[in-house]
Design a protein around this motif. Structure first.
Motif, PDB file in Angstrom:
ATOM      1  N   LYS A  95       0.837  -1.203   0.000  1.00 52.20           N
ATOM      2  CA  LYS A  95       0.000   0.000   0.000  1.00 52.20           C
ATOM      3  C   LYS A  95       0.869   1.249   0.000  1.00 52.20           C
ATOM      4  CE  LYS A  95      -4.166  -1.815   2.197  1.00 52.20           C
ATOM      5  NZ  LYS A  95      -5.121  -1.628   3.301  1.00 52.20           N
ATOM      6  N   SER A  96       0.279   2.336  -0.486  1.00 53.32           N
ATOM      7  CA  SER A  96       0.975   3.621  -0.426  1.00 53.32           C
ATOM      8  C   SER A  96       0.629   4.312   0.896  1.00 53.32           C
ATOM      9  CB  SER A  96       0.551   4.515  -1.592  1.00 53.32           C
ATOM     10  OG  SER A  96      -0.779   4.962  -1.420  1.00 53.32           O
ATOM     11  N   LEU A  97       1.469   5.239   1.289  1.00 57.88           N
ATOM     12  CA  LEU A  97       1.217   6.015   2.493  1.00 57.88           C
ATOM     13  C   LEU A  97      -0.105   6.773   2.361  1.00 57.88           C
ATOM     14  CD1 LEU A  97       2.108   7.062   5.256  1.00 57.88           C
ATOM     15  CD2 LEU A  97       3.470   8.795   4.083  1.00 57.88           C
ATOM     16  N   LEU A  98      -0.356   7.329   1.184  1.00 56.81           N
ATOM     17  CA  LEU A  98      -1.615   8.056   0.955  1.00 56.81           C
ATOM     18  C   LEU A  98      -2.825   7.147   1.116  1.00 56.81           C
ATOM     19  CD1 LEU A  98      -1.048  10.406  -2.122  1.00 56.81           C
ATOM     20  CD2 LEU A  98      -1.750  11.045   0.183  1.00 56.81           C
ATOM     21  N   GLN A  99      -2.714   5.912   0.658  1.00 59.04           N
ATOM     22  CA  GLN A  99      -3.818   4.965   0.780  1.00 59.04           C
ATOM     23  C   GLN A  99      -4.121   4.672   2.248  1.00 59.04           C
ATOM     24  OE1 GLN A  99      -3.123   1.295  -1.328  1.00 59.04           O
ATOM     25  NE2 GLN A  99      -5.186   0.558  -0.984  1.00 59.04           N
TER      26      GLN A  99
END
Length: 123
Positions: free
Chosen positions: A91-95
């Motif tokens: 996962k991305s940090l934004l997600q």
């Protein structure tokens, strides 16, 4: 140079050793690297896992049997650990930040738009 002038120069750091400069550069690099971070860390993924569990538990639209099954599944220690590890890797940090901001389980789907490109094409 008078003592007063020397103190003024020292207070502004113009004649101090390189330790202050080094400390400043170190802090700047740490700060900038944190700002450019794109992957969530273990703690953020763990927080997201707990938050998602709470969203499932509080979802009044979900059938009680499905809700109980989902909670039993994701709260097992080995499953929870795998979910958190997968979060850190995929996962991305934004997600993850998006997931933490949601107030309803159904809203989590919106966060998939923040998934890394390779994860979007796989899922």
């Amino acid at each position: 140079m008078t003592l007063k002038n020397k103190k003024a120069k020292l207070s502004f750091g113009f004649e101090k050793s390189g330790r202050i400069t080094s400390a400043f550069l170190f802090c700047s690099v740490f700060f900038l690297s944190d700002c450019s971070r794109t992957k969530p860390n273990l703690e953020e993924c763990s927080d997201a896992q707990i938050h998602i569990s709470k969203l499932i538990a509080n979802d009044e639209t979900m059938e009680k049997g499905v809700q109980a099954l989902m909670l039993r599944s994701i709260l097992k220690p080995e499953t929870s650990e795998a979910i958190i590890r997968s979060c850190v890797e995929n996962k991305s940090l934004l997600q993850v930040q998006c997931e933490l901001s949601k107030e309803k389980f159904g809203e989590l789907q919106e966060c998939k738009k923040h998934a890394p490109k390779r994860a979007q094409s796989e899922g």
